[in-house]
Write an enzyme that holds these catalytic residues in place. Structure first.
Site, short mmCIF file in Angstrom:
data_model
loop_
_atom_site.label_atom_id
_atom_site.label_comp_id
_atom_site.label_asym_id
_atom_site.label_seq_id
_atom_site.Cartn_x
_atom_site.Cartn_y
_atom_site.Cartn_z
N ASP A 11 38.49 -0.41 128.56
CA ASP A 11 37.15 -0.79 128.10
C ASP A 11 36.62 -1.85 129.07
OD1 ASP A 11 37.31 0.85 125.88
OD2 ASP A 11 38.12 -0.71 124.59
N ASP A 130 33.35 7.92 117.37
CA ASP A 130 33.86 6.70 116.73
C ASP A 130 33.68 6.88 115.24
OD1 ASP A 130 34.35 5.60 119.23
OD2 ASP A 130 32.39 4.61 119.33
#
Length: 250
Positions: A11, A130
């Site tokens: 990330d 997600d």
């Protein structure tokens, strides 16, 4: 049988690798180039690069950094974050990405999946989902886990497959960063309902979590971040343990 893939995720925020818990409490975790090179040496099968604030900051993914990482590695490389047009996806592939991962933009405009698949091939079109378990249902979230949608996870997975996605990256927000294990229930359900590869993401904390996700679901890949970044689980040891459990890995 398809060999299972071990995938490292970076990330990226402000050009650095970061990691949070349940999508918040973001901490710095290292330099992306250094980590990417280390993962290749250790035997990671694929690398995922997610520019986690590109969507909220309404900007494109960091092309220069993508190019630099791609030039240093020789494993499949998926890039996501802030991709909202077919042209951006093409630009990333030209910069060295093997696949592009889309999430929020596809929720707003589902036909983007088809456009990317037609331009680059469905194998390049990864849809990141997600998901969060609330009130007895798994719901899809957008904008890096900030906005709840009215989409139910399994239905959305079926829809993105229909639109031409070649792969689903399924992240449980409830499990993310907890190191308590993957969300086996929703992972099993999604992987059973679609005919494209599903990558399990969120919650890896130990070798047995990978064994569980590969034996209890049909996921073809398992992704982790912090346990690899901080060398809490070694890739060679992980692969050896999976082989010992008769799980076919690359």
């Amino acid at each position: 049988m398809l060999k299972k893939r071990i995938i490292a995720c970076m990330d990226i925020q402000n050009g650095q690798v970061v990691k949070g818990i349940n999508f918040v409490d973001i901490q710095r975790a290292g330099d992306p180039i250094t980590l990417a090179k280390r993962y290749v040496v250790e035997g990671v099968d694929e690398l995922v690069f997610l520019d986690i604030t590109a969507t909220i900051e309404n900007r494109k993914t960091l092309i220069g950094l993508v190019n630099e990482i791609a030039s240093q590695i020789n494993i499949p490389f998926t890039v996501g974050g802030g991709i909202s047009t077919k042209e951006q996806a093409i630009e990333l592939v030209r910069s060295g990405a093997d696949k592009v991962s889309v999430n929020s933009a596809v929720i707003k405009r589902p036909e983007l999946v088809s456009e990317i698949a037609q331009a680059l091939g469905s194998q390049c079109a990864v849809v990141a989902i997600d998901t969060k378990y609330e009130d007895g249902e798994w719901w899809v979230y957008s904008a890096g886990g900030r906005i709840k949608t009215d989409l139910k996870t399994v239905e959305w997975a079926r829809e993105v497959e229909r639109l031409g996605a070649g792969e689903i990256l399924l992240t449980s927000m409830n499990n993310d960063g907890t190191k308590d294990g993957f969300a086996l229930d929703i992972t099993a359900e999604v992987a059973k309902e679609v005919n494209i590869p599903v990558i399990a993401s969120g919650g890896a904390g130990a070798i047995e979590h990978f064994t569980q996700v590969f034996t209890q679901t049909q996921a073809t890949g398992a992704l982790a971040a912090s346990i690899f970044h901080y060398a809490e689980v070694g890739i060679p040891e992980l692969k050896q343990a999976l082989k010992t459990n008769n799980i076919s890995v690359r």
